[in-house]
Scaffold this active site. Structure first.
Site, PDB file in Angstrom:
ATOM      1  N   ASP A 148       0.889  -1.187  -0.047  1.00  0.00           N
ATOM      2  CA  ASP A 148      -0.051   0.158  -0.117  1.00  0.00           C
ATOM      3  C   ASP A 148       0.824   1.004  -0.039  1.00  0.00           C
ATOM      4  O   ASP A 148       0.451   2.219   0.476  1.00  0.00           O
ATOM      5  CB  ASP A 148      -0.892   0.122   1.185  1.00  0.00           C
ATOM      6  CG  ASP A 148      -1.640  -1.300   1.391  1.00  0.00           C
ATOM      7  OD1 ASP A 148      -2.206  -1.779   0.282  1.00  0.00           O
ATOM      8  OD2 ASP A 148      -1.820  -1.728   2.419  1.00  0.00           O
TER       9      ASP A 148
ATOM     10  N   GLY B 191      -4.532  -4.249  -4.598  1.00  0.00           N
ATOM     11  CA  GLY B 191      -5.382  -3.422  -5.041  1.00  0.00           C
ATOM     12  C   GLY B 191      -4.618  -2.051  -5.373  1.00  0.00           C
ATOM     13  O   GLY B 191      -3.962  -1.374  -4.625  1.00  0.00           O
ATOM     14  N   HIS B 192      -5.002  -1.468  -6.501  1.00  0.00           N
ATOM     15  CA  HIS B 192      -3.973  -0.254  -6.993  1.00  0.00           C
ATOM     16  C   HIS B 192      -5.417   0.716  -7.129  1.00  0.00           C
ATOM     17  O   HIS B 192      -6.296   0.426  -7.629  1.00  0.00           O
ATOM     18  CB  HIS B 192      -3.497  -0.461  -8.217  1.00  0.00           C
ATOM     19  CG  HIS B 192      -2.086  -0.860  -8.354  1.00  0.00           C
ATOM     20  ND1 HIS B 192      -1.636  -1.183  -7.028  1.00  0.00           N
ATOM     21  CD2 HIS B 192      -1.561  -1.621  -9.261  1.00  0.00           C
ATOM     22  CE1 HIS B 192      -0.286  -1.899  -7.368  1.00  0.00           C
ATOM     23  NE2 HIS B 192      -0.273  -2.120  -8.494  1.00  0.00           N
TER      24      HIS B 192
ATOM     25  N   GLN C  16       2.058  -5.875  -3.345  1.00  0.00           N
ATOM     26  CA  GLN C  16       2.193  -6.051  -1.904  1.00  0.00           C
ATOM     27  C   GLN C  16       3.833  -5.450  -1.627  1.00  0.00           C
ATOM     28  O   GLN C  16       3.970  -4.440  -2.383  1.00  0.00           O
ATOM     29  CB  GLN C  16       2.372  -7.415  -1.258  1.00  0.00           C
ATOM     30  CG  GLN C  16       1.032  -8.140  -1.162  1.00  0.00           C
ATOM     31  CD  GLN C  16       0.403  -8.717  -2.546  1.00  0.00           C
ATOM     32  OE1 GLN C  16       1.522  -9.623  -3.272  1.00  0.00           O
ATOM     33  NE2 GLN C  16      -0.795  -8.482  -2.870  1.00  0.00           N
TER      34      GLN C  16
HETATM   35  P1  IMP Z   1      -2.842 -12.805   1.813  1.00  0.00           P
HETATM   36  O1  IMP Z   1      -1.952 -12.404   0.772  1.00  0.00           O
HETATM   37  O2  IMP Z   1      -4.225 -12.338   1.442  1.00  0.00           O
HETATM   38  O3  IMP Z   1      -2.607 -14.154   1.949  1.00  0.00           O
HETATM   39  O4  IMP Z   1      -2.452 -11.999   3.075  1.00  0.00           O
HETATM   40  C1  IMP Z   1      -1.325 -12.254   4.031  1.00  0.00           C
HETATM   41  C2  IMP Z   1      -0.817 -10.786   4.725  1.00  0.00           C
HETATM   42  O5  IMP Z   1      -0.521  -9.878   3.572  1.00  0.00           O
HETATM   43  C3  IMP Z   1      -1.831 -10.084   5.321  1.00  0.00           C
HETATM   44  O6  IMP Z   1      -1.357  -9.405   6.584  1.00  0.00           O
HETATM   45  C4  IMP Z   1      -2.399  -9.046   4.373  1.00  0.00           C
HETATM   46  O7  IMP Z   1      -3.153  -7.945   4.977  1.00  0.00           O
HETATM   47  C5  IMP Z   1      -1.298  -8.613   3.812  1.00  0.00           C
HETATM   48  N1  IMP Z   1      -1.659  -8.083   2.344  1.00  0.00           N
HETATM   49  C6  IMP Z   1      -2.125  -8.894   1.109  1.00  0.00           C
HETATM   50  N2  IMP Z   1      -1.879  -8.047  -0.077  1.00  0.00           N
HETATM   51  C7  IMP Z   1      -1.783  -6.846   0.502  1.00  0.00           C
HETATM   52  C8  IMP Z   1      -1.927  -5.486  -0.148  1.00  0.00           C
HETATM   53  O8  IMP Z   1      -1.844  -5.500  -1.222  1.00  0.00           O
HETATM   54  N3  IMP Z   1      -1.443  -4.575   0.670  1.00  0.00           N
HETATM   55  C9  IMP Z   1      -1.322  -4.767   1.947  1.00  0.00           C
HETATM   56  N4  IMP Z   1      -1.152  -5.934   2.665  1.00  0.00           N
HETATM   57  C10 IMP Z   1      -1.430  -6.950   1.844  1.00  0.00           C
END
Ligand code: IMP
Length: 447
Positions: free
Chosen positions: A13, A40-41, A223
């Site tokens: 983010d 998400g962008h 991420q």
């Molecule tokens: P997952 O990727 O849904 O398995 O989540 C694993 C961890 O990564 C969690 O702490 C999520 O909040 C974090 N996470 C996954 N995608 C994002 C992102 O795009 N931005 C921020 N955190 C993310």
């Protein structure tokens, strides 16, 4: 010609969407190399807001080819909704390509993600619930469905009959959930296959061909570094490799194809989900950053945890990714503050620690050592050059660059494309050494 990776230098983010969108102007091809619809962008162009989860933001430029690489995991239902959204807005998706070896997120992945989080209780990871971990787990377990499997109706039927029956045992026996209807899922996914067929390619070959033709390639990470499966704050991480090294594996290219790496970091820090966060602000200041920075997830709407800038993780991101320069985003969020803190090192059990500790337990025990800088207390959203920035804001940026020993190439002061100061061309500008010959850090603006 330069092939560049854009990477989140914190916990995701960081505003990568805006920076990749800006850099896409100079790119012929934009490639997403890992992650799925957990990302998400949000991109704002001429007052219009676009929310993209899988499709690279380069799609907004009509001449740019966009590739979803083999290291990603694709939820076809979400991807098709994204295609529909773009087409409704009159944006062509003709230049989109999907790797045939990317893995597919299936309904059982989403169900297992949610159910396993619930089962974890106090040990939950705080996932986005989009089935990302279970999709990558199946990839490793070698029970995954790939895009090319989706394109072969007969093979898919056979493969899914076995796999869904297997997953139904897990759903029913482990999680007390109703089983999925095998035939319904097969028909649903065969429908998705028809819609996506025209986009499917050998992505590695396509990118390699673009490199041979000396095209500019932008590799877009989702991420952030601290969410990397191998190098992040394990186990509170995602299941792929957002770090620069992931760009090679996630596209099918060798490291010699990459020319430089740009890190994106917010002027403060945020994190969603569980896990340690040394500079987290619980009180009023955290609330203020959250409100001013609109810190709510694009994918889940979850409130992000907010804290001061952490230069220890910044230095770690520089090392792990081999960053050449940084883009600092959301500087304007700090505009009203009297003073601003920056974490320069940690204290662990009475000892000063300059480096990110690889042990999660040790990281949990870290207390930030802060340096306090004066705020600027004037709006910066309309600044369009370094000279227009207040002196205290310039000093803040210089200090960050010095702490991390990399130049800052871009400063972002709002969501719009024009709310940006480009200090140097991060793609074609001079490539700098991280250290001067005498061992001192090469810092921003001074070099
Ligand atoms: P997952 O990727 O849904 O398995 O989540 C694993 C961890 O990564 C969690 O702490 C999520 O909040 C974090 N996470 C996954 N995608 C994002 C992102 O795009 N931005 C921020 N955190 C993310």
């Amino acid at each position: 010609m330069a092939n560049v990776i854009v990477i989140g230098a914190q916990w995701g983010d960081e505003g990568k969407g805006k920076i990749t969108d800006l850099l896409s102007r100079s790119a012929d091809v934009v490639v997403r190399y890992q992650g799925g619809v957990n990302a998400g962008h949000t991109i704002v162009v001429k007052g219009q807001t676009f929310k993209l989860h899988l499709i690279p933001s380069g799609i907004l430029y009509s001449d740019t080819e966009c590739i979803i690489g083999s290291g990603t995991v694709i939820d076809p239902k979400v991807l098709i909704a994204e295609l529909d959204q773009l087409e409704e807005l009159g944006i062509s998706t003709e230049n989109l390509y999907i790797s045939e070896t990317a893995h597919v997120t299936m309904p059982y992945h989403r169900l297992i993600d949610l159910a396993s989080e619930e089962r974890r209780g106090n040990h939950k990871i705080g996932t986005t619930g989009r089935g990302i971990g279970p999709t990558y787990a199946d990839k490793s377990e070698r029970t995954g469905i790939r895009i090319l499997d989706l394109m072969d109706a007969e093979g898919l039927r056979e493969q899914l009959e076995w796999t869904i029956n297997y997953k139904n045992v897990i759903l029913e026996k482990l999680y007390n959930l109703p089983p999925l209807n095998v035939q319904e899922v097969i028909e649903e996914y065969l429908g998705y296959a028809e819609r996506l067929r025209r986009y499917v390619v050998d992505a590695s070959l396509k990118i390699y061909d673009a490199i041979q033709r000396r095209r500019n390639i932008l590799f877009e990470g989702a991420q952030g570094t601290l969410l990397d499966l191998d190098h992040g704050t394990y186990p509170f991480v995602t299941s792929s490799n957002p770090v620069a090294g992931g760009a090679c594996v996630g596209t099918g290219l060798g490291p010699t194809a990459i020319d430089r790496a740009i890190g994106v970091a917010k002027a403060y820090t945020t994190r969603v989900g569980e896990g340690p966060f040394p500079t987290e602000l619980d009180g009023e200041m955290g609330e203020l950053l959250c409100a001013k920075g609109a810190e709510f997830g694009t994918t889940t709407g979850r409130k992000r945890r907010c804290g001061w800038f952490d230069a220890v993780i910044g230095r770690y991101a520089v090392r792990i990714n081999g960053l050449d320069c940084l883009a600092i985003t959301k500087l304007d969020v700090l505009d009203e503050l009297d003073e601003i803190k920056v974490c320069v090192a940690y204290e662990i059990n009475g000892e000063r620690c300059e480096h990110f500790p690889t042990s999660s337990r040790r990281f949990q025990q870290c207390h930030p050592i802060y340096k306090t800088l004066p705020g600027w207390k004037v709006p910066t959203t309309n600044c369009r050059s370094w000279e227009e920035l207040p002196k205290q804001a310039q000093d803040y940026l210089k200090y960050l660059a010095e702490l991390m020993a990399v130049p800052i190439a871009i400063v972002s002061l709002g969501a719009s494309r024009d709310q940006t100061i480009i200090l140097e061309d991060p793609i074609h500008g001079p490539k700098r050494a991280l250290l001067h010959a005498d061992g001192t850090p090469a810092s921003l603006l001074s070099a």
